[in-house]
Design an enzyme around this catalytic site. Structure first.
Site, PDB file in Angstrom:
ATOM      1  N   ARG A  83       0.800  -0.988   0.006  1.00  0.00           N
ATOM      2  CA  ARG A  83      -0.112   0.016  -0.018  1.00  0.00           C
ATOM      3  C   ARG A  83       0.731   1.218  -0.061  1.00  0.00           C
ATOM      4  O   ARG A  83       0.492   2.206  -0.860  1.00  0.00           O
ATOM      5  CB  ARG A  83      -0.887  -0.019   1.135  1.00  0.00           C
ATOM      6  CG  ARG A  83      -1.819   1.235   1.231  1.00  0.00           C
ATOM      7  CD  ARG A  83      -2.894   1.356   2.275  1.00  0.00           C
ATOM      8  NE  ARG A  83      -2.578   1.168   3.611  1.00  0.00           N
ATOM      9  CZ  ARG A  83      -3.351   1.812   4.711  1.00  0.00           C
ATOM     10  NH1 ARG A  83      -4.419   2.393   4.280  1.00  0.00           N
ATOM     11  NH2 ARG A  83      -2.951   1.635   5.757  1.00  0.00           N
ATOM     12  N   LEU A 111      -6.755   5.425   2.058  1.00  0.00           N
ATOM     13  CA  LEU A 111      -5.373   6.115   1.930  1.00  0.00           C
ATOM     14  C   LEU A 111      -4.781   5.895   3.322  1.00  0.00           C
ATOM     15  O   LEU A 111      -5.188   6.168   4.341  1.00  0.00           O
ATOM     16  CB  LEU A 111      -5.243   7.542   1.693  1.00  0.00           C
ATOM     17  CG  LEU A 111      -5.853   7.807   0.331  1.00  0.00           C
ATOM     18  CD1 LEU A 111      -6.281   9.238   0.022  1.00  0.00           C
ATOM     19  CD2 LEU A 111      -4.857   7.286  -0.839  1.00  0.00           C
ATOM     20  N   HIS A 127     -18.474  11.539  -0.911  1.00  0.00           N
ATOM     21  CA  HIS A 127     -18.689  10.044  -0.566  1.00  0.00           C
ATOM     22  C   HIS A 127     -20.270  10.091  -0.847  1.00  0.00           C
ATOM     23  O   HIS A 127     -20.916  11.095  -0.463  1.00  0.00           O
ATOM     24  CB  HIS A 127     -18.587  10.023   0.988  1.00  0.00           C
ATOM     25  CG  HIS A 127     -19.187   8.668   1.364  1.00  0.00           C
ATOM     26  ND1 HIS A 127     -18.228   7.519   1.273  1.00  0.00           N
ATOM     27  CD2 HIS A 127     -20.043   8.195   2.154  1.00  0.00           C
ATOM     28  CE1 HIS A 127     -18.964   6.327   1.927  1.00  0.00           C
ATOM     29  NE2 HIS A 127     -20.145   6.966   2.251  1.00  0.00           N
ATOM     30  N   VAL A 162     -11.582   6.971   8.103  1.00  0.00           N
ATOM     31  CA  VAL A 162     -12.257   6.613   6.931  1.00  0.00           C
ATOM     32  C   VAL A 162     -13.724   7.402   6.845  1.00  0.00           C
ATOM     33  O   VAL A 162     -14.399   7.306   7.614  1.00  0.00           O
ATOM     34  CB  VAL A 162     -12.680   5.148   7.021  1.00  0.00           C
ATOM     35  CG1 VAL A 162     -13.496   4.524   5.917  1.00  0.00           C
ATOM     36  CG2 VAL A 162     -11.362   4.314   7.212  1.00  0.00           C
ATOM     37  N   LYS A 189     -25.595  10.326  -7.901  1.00  0.00           N
ATOM     38  CA  LYS A 189     -24.378  10.944  -8.669  1.00  0.00           C
ATOM     39  C   LYS A 189     -24.999  12.345  -9.522  1.00  0.00           C
ATOM     40  O   LYS A 189     -24.185  13.117  -9.761  1.00  0.00           O
ATOM     41  CB  LYS A 189     -24.211   9.850  -9.721  1.00  0.00           C
ATOM     42  CG  LYS A 189     -23.356   8.872  -9.349  1.00  0.00           C
ATOM     43  CD  LYS A 189     -22.774   7.896 -10.432  1.00  0.00           C
ATOM     44  CE  LYS A 189     -22.121   6.695 -10.104  1.00  0.00           C
ATOM     45  NZ  LYS A 189     -21.455   5.901 -11.161  1.00  0.00           N
ATOM     46  N   VAL A 190     -26.337  12.441  -9.892  1.00  0.00           N
ATOM     47  CA  VAL A 190     -26.827  13.651 -10.394  1.00  0.00           C
ATOM     48  C   VAL A 190     -26.290  14.821  -9.436  1.00  0.00           C
ATOM     49  O   VAL A 190     -25.797  15.825 -10.006  1.00  0.00           O
ATOM     50  CB  VAL A 190     -28.121  13.446 -10.761  1.00  0.00           C
ATOM     51  CG1 VAL A 190     -28.763  14.836 -11.121  1.00  0.00           C
ATOM     52  CG2 VAL A 190     -28.561  12.560 -12.027  1.00  0.00           C
TER      53      VAL A 190
HETATM   54  C1  GAR Z   1     -19.445   8.279  -6.633  1.00  0.00           C
HETATM   55  O1  GAR Z   1     -20.861   7.983  -6.354  1.00  0.00           O
HETATM   56  C2  GAR Z   1     -18.809   8.318  -5.375  1.00  0.00           C
HETATM   57  O2  GAR Z   1     -19.439   9.169  -4.729  1.00  0.00           O
HETATM   58  C3  GAR Z   1     -18.435   7.014  -5.020  1.00  0.00           C
HETATM   59  O3  GAR Z   1     -17.971   6.443  -6.203  1.00  0.00           O
HETATM   60  C4  GAR Z   1     -18.927   6.760  -7.138  1.00  0.00           C
HETATM   61  C5  GAR Z   1     -17.918   7.058  -8.442  1.00  0.00           C
HETATM   62  O4  GAR Z   1     -18.825   7.253  -9.671  1.00  0.00           O
HETATM   63  N1  GAR Z   1     -17.239   7.097  -4.082  1.00  0.00           N
HETATM   64  C6  GAR Z   1     -17.415   6.339  -3.177  1.00  0.00           C
HETATM   65  O5  GAR Z   1     -18.258   5.277  -2.951  1.00  0.00           O
HETATM   66  C7  GAR Z   1     -16.076   6.455  -2.306  1.00  0.00           C
HETATM   67  N2  GAR Z   1     -15.963   5.766  -1.029  1.00  0.00           N
HETATM   68  P1  GAR Z   1     -18.039   7.624 -10.915  1.00  0.00           P
HETATM   69  O6  GAR Z   1     -16.857   6.527 -11.197  1.00  0.00           O
HETATM   70  O7  GAR Z   1     -19.031   7.112 -11.929  1.00  0.00           O
HETATM   71  O8  GAR Z   1     -17.853   8.967 -10.752  1.00  0.00           O
END
Ligand code: GAR
Length: 210
Positions: A83, A111, A127, A162, A189-190
């Site tokens: 790591r 990380l 997140h 975390v 995501k939107v």
């Molecule tokens: C996103 O929803 C982000 O919040 C999540 O991964 C997705 C990535 O989507 N992150 C985590 O879960 C971090 N712990 P993408 O690759 O389509 O941008």
């Protein structure tokens, strides 16, 4: 400034803060940020880095003419050292590209304290939940299992924990009775694609203080 967080300098359209975006998967958040940066901003993406050479999102960076590289785990290195060795490789790429702010966008590795301390204040994460609720790798699954009626996303500065560290923005999303993990993920995501560029505008123009 508290707890060793050192925020990036204030950028301008003429001299934008240099970002690296770290991804692991499809990179829809990266794609949204690159669209946003088609207009001059106080931040600019100069490096896209994935922890896999075949991460789909690398194509978004390449399509925008940005250096986009996969830095996989060095499997030849002893597991105990792997790591940190990987993070040293990542860190060398960040330094070589004169990166000023690291943007985790679907980067699915935890990380180490070593890496966090090097970038503390210049390391952001998004997140897909309303932290401190549902940290970890399965936020949507956990929100549905808990019967949450509202979830959302959180942008925060990364500390040694975390999915912890000072929260800079959150936006709520309603959980619908018919939602499954995929449907919820897409609706969250939107809003992520709106919230993250907004926080980057604020932090890269000096509007955030701790
Ligand atoms: C996103 O929803 C982000 O919040 C999540 O991964 C997705 C990535 O989507 N992150 C985590 O879960 C971090 N712990 P993408 O690759 O389509 O941008």
């Amino acid at each position: 400034m508290s707890d060793g967080f050192v925020l990036p300098r204030a950028g301008t359209e003429e001299d934008p803060v240099r970002l690296a975006v770290l991804i692991s998967g499809g990179g829809s958040g990266l794609a949204a940020l690159l669209r946003y940066q088609q207009t001059p901003r106080c931040h600019r993406t100069v490096l896209v880095l994935a922890d896999k050479t075949d991460a789909g999102g690398l194509q978004h960076g390449r399509g925008a003419g940005i250096k986009s590289i996969g830095v996989p785990l060095p499997m030849h290195v002893e597991k105990a050292e792997r790591r940190v060795t990987h993070e040293q490789l990542v860190d060398a790429e960040l330094e070589a590209a004169d990166v000023e702010l690291v943007v985790l966008s679907g980067y699915m590795r935890i990380l180490s304290p070593w890496f966090v301390r090097r970038w503390k204040g210049r390391l952001l994460n998004i997140h897909p939940s309303l932290l401190p609720d549902f940290p970890g790798a399965h936020a949507h699954r956990d929100a549905l299992a808990a019967g949450a009626t509202v979830t959302g996303c959180t942008v925060h500065l990364v500390d040694e924990g975390v999915d912890s560290g000072p929260i800079l923005a959150q936006m709520e999303v309603e959980v619908r009775p018919e939602d499954d993990e995929g449907a919820l993920q897409e609706r969250v995501k939107v809003v992520e694609h709106v919230v993250y560029p907004d926080v980057l505008d604020r932090i890269c123009s000096g509007l955030i203080s701790l």
